[in-house]
Scaffold this active site. Structure first.
Site, PDB file in Angstrom:
ATOM      1  N   ASN A 190       0.856  -1.184   0.000  1.00  0.00           N
ATOM      2  CA  ASN A 190       0.000   0.000   0.000  1.00  0.00           C
ATOM      3  C   ASN A 190       0.896   1.240   0.000  1.00  0.00           C
ATOM      4  O   ASN A 190       1.464   1.589   1.020  1.00  0.00           O
ATOM      5  CB  ASN A 190      -0.888  -0.042   1.256  1.00  0.00           C
ATOM      6  CG  ASN A 190      -1.698   1.226   1.450  1.00  0.00           C
ATOM      7  OD1 ASN A 190      -1.825   2.034   0.530  1.00  0.00           O
ATOM      8  ND2 ASN A 190      -2.253   1.402   2.633  1.00  0.00           N
ATOM      9  N   LYS A 192       0.084   4.257  -0.286  1.00  0.00           N
ATOM     10  CA  LYS A 192      -0.571   5.455   0.263  1.00  0.00           C
ATOM     11  C   LYS A 192      -0.328   6.639  -0.698  1.00  0.00           C
ATOM     12  O   LYS A 192      -0.285   6.424  -1.911  1.00  0.00           O
ATOM     13  CB  LYS A 192      -0.092   5.727   1.691  1.00  0.00           C
ATOM     14  CG  LYS A 192      -0.210   4.465   2.566  1.00  0.00           C
ATOM     15  CD  LYS A 192      -0.015   4.701   4.024  1.00  0.00           C
ATOM     16  CE  LYS A 192      -0.131   3.356   4.754  1.00  0.00           C
ATOM     17  NZ  LYS A 192      -0.076   3.515   6.195  1.00  0.00           N
ATOM     18  N   HIS A 231      -9.431   1.000   5.237  1.00  0.00           N
ATOM     19  CA  HIS A 231      -8.148   1.283   5.878  1.00  0.00           C
ATOM     20  C   HIS A 231      -8.378   2.279   7.022  1.00  0.00           C
ATOM     21  O   HIS A 231      -9.211   3.184   6.896  1.00  0.00           O
ATOM     22  CB  HIS A 231      -7.152   1.853   4.857  1.00  0.00           C
ATOM     23  CG  HIS A 231      -5.762   1.890   5.401  1.00  0.00           C
ATOM     24  ND1 HIS A 231      -5.341   2.871   6.267  1.00  0.00           N
ATOM     25  CD2 HIS A 231      -4.709   1.036   5.251  1.00  0.00           C
ATOM     26  CE1 HIS A 231      -4.076   2.625   6.610  1.00  0.00           C
ATOM     27  NE2 HIS A 231      -3.675   1.524   6.009  1.00  0.00           N
ATOM     28  N   GLU A 286      -6.836   4.775   7.945  1.00  0.00           N
ATOM     29  CA  GLU A 286      -6.683   6.192   7.571  1.00  0.00           C
ATOM     30  C   GLU A 286      -7.947   6.708   6.883  1.00  0.00           C
ATOM     31  O   GLU A 286      -8.301   7.882   7.018  1.00  0.00           O
ATOM     32  CB  GLU A 286      -5.439   6.362   6.675  1.00  0.00           C
ATOM     33  CG  GLU A 286      -4.161   6.182   7.498  1.00  0.00           C
ATOM     34  CD  GLU A 286      -2.981   5.616   6.736  1.00  0.00           C
ATOM     35  OE1 GLU A 286      -2.973   5.665   5.496  1.00  0.00           O
ATOM     36  OE2 GLU A 286      -2.054   5.111   7.403  1.00  0.00           O
ATOM     37  N   GLU A 305      -4.960  -4.816  10.840  1.00  0.00           N
ATOM     38  CA  GLU A 305      -3.936  -3.789  11.038  1.00  0.00           C
ATOM     39  C   GLU A 305      -4.224  -3.035  12.337  1.00  0.00           C
ATOM     40  O   GLU A 305      -5.026  -2.086  12.339  1.00  0.00           O
ATOM     41  CB  GLU A 305      -3.947  -2.799   9.871  1.00  0.00           C
ATOM     42  CG  GLU A 305      -3.704  -3.439   8.527  1.00  0.00           C
ATOM     43  CD  GLU A 305      -3.237  -2.422   7.499  1.00  0.00           C
ATOM     44  OE1 GLU A 305      -2.151  -2.610   6.964  1.00  0.00           O
ATOM     45  OE2 GLU A 305      -3.964  -1.438   7.263  1.00  0.00           O
ATOM     46  N   GLY A 311       2.702   2.486  10.725  1.00  0.00           N
ATOM     47  CA  GLY A 311       3.631   3.587  10.510  1.00  0.00           C
ATOM     48  C   GLY A 311       4.373   4.024  11.761  1.00  0.00           C
ATOM     49  O   GLY A 311       5.027   5.056  11.775  1.00  0.00           O
ATOM     50  N   SER A 325       3.745  -1.841  10.403  1.00  0.00           N
ATOM     51  CA  SER A 325       5.197  -1.900  10.610  1.00  0.00           C
ATOM     52  C   SER A 325       5.789  -3.278  10.311  1.00  0.00           C
ATOM     53  O   SER A 325       6.759  -3.695  10.933  1.00  0.00           O
ATOM     54  CB  SER A 325       5.563  -1.440  12.027  1.00  0.00           C
ATOM     55  OG  SER A 325       5.196  -0.078  12.202  1.00  0.00           O
TER      56      SER A 325
END
Ligand code: PGA
Length: 250
Positions: free
Chosen positions: A9, A11, A95, A97, A167, A173, A213
């Site tokens: 991904n 992003k 996701h 985000e 996730e 991240g 991560s």
């Protein structure tokens, strides 16, 4: 036997030139991978990246999002038909985000899943808890709620098209990976929820990826867990060497 899957991904990163170079280099390094490899670049690059991967066995393209309506006055949005027409076979849905910064609710996500499936686009459905929920020990019921709302209304035939990505938000991240035991605990719990809803055979066949991560150093240990079927990779998918090593860790 579930085939391992590694999805990258990107992003909102990389120029088109950098993206093409990255894919070119990854393809060169991985040869004929055991895993299914999925690249999820930003929308404007999909067609060009699909051109590079066309005809390669086990290599696919995903979009990072799609709209839940077929077409119409939705300025700035992209439809499932459009994504299919430029070569995407998969789409990330839910996701964290998107949930956090774009206010995508469980209801909207369920509609996106249904619409993507109706257009032959396979959802990679993301779920995962924030740190505060994990600290309370409520991570499994929290993720169960996300699956219930987003996926468990689907028919069995539709559900079989879904890939799940667990996730934990506190690991995305941050450099803070879930331990392989923490990942395994959640993945086994998700598989059990699927078995309860759709039966053991469907649960056995469903790919459940870990994300957060995941990198070239920890991938082999994570992917070695019985219910971890590969990874959804953010930061480490932007470097050819790292991403190829993660694909090789399957
Ligand atoms: P990360 O992101 O690998 O950079 O933690 C994973 C993701 O958000 O899909």
């Amino acid at each position: 036997m579930r085939q391992p899957i590694v999805a990258g991904n990107w992003k909102m990163n990389l120029s088109l030139e950098q993206g093409l170079e990255l894919v070119h280099s990854v393809l060169e390094k991985i040869g004929s991978p055991k895993a299914r490899v999925i690249f999820a670049p930003p929308f404007p690059y999909l067609q060009a990246i699909a051109g590079l991967t066309a005809g390669r066995e086990n290599i696919f393209i995903a979009a990072q999002n799609c709209h839940q309506e077929e077409k119409g006055a939705f300025t700035g949005e992209v439809s499932a038909d459009m994504l299919r027409s430029v070569g995407a076979a998969y789409v990330l849905i839910g996701h964290s985000e998107r949930r956090q910064y774009f206010n995508e609710t469980n209801e909207v996500l369920a509609a996106k899943v249904r619409h993507a499936l109706s257009k032959g686009l396979r959802p990679i459905f993301c779920c995962g808890e924030p740190l505060v929920i994990r600290e309370q020990g409520n991570h499994i019921p929290y993720v169960a709620g996300q699956l219930d709302a987003g996926l468990f209304e689907l028919s069995e035939a539709d559900f079989r098209q879904i890939i799940i990505a667990y996730e934990p938000i506190w690991a995305i991240g941050t450099g803070r990976t879930a331990g392989s035991d923490q990942a395994q605990e959640m993945h086994a719990a998700i598989r059990k929820l699927i078995a309860d809803r759709y039966g053991a055979a469907v649960a056995e066949d469903t790919a459940i990826l870990y994300g957060g991560s995941c990198n070239a150093q920890n991938a082999a240990e994570l992917f070695g867990m019985p219910d971890v079927d590969g990874g959804l990779i953010g930061g480490a998918s932007l470097k050819a060497e790292d991403f190829a090593a993660i694909v090789g860790a399957c």
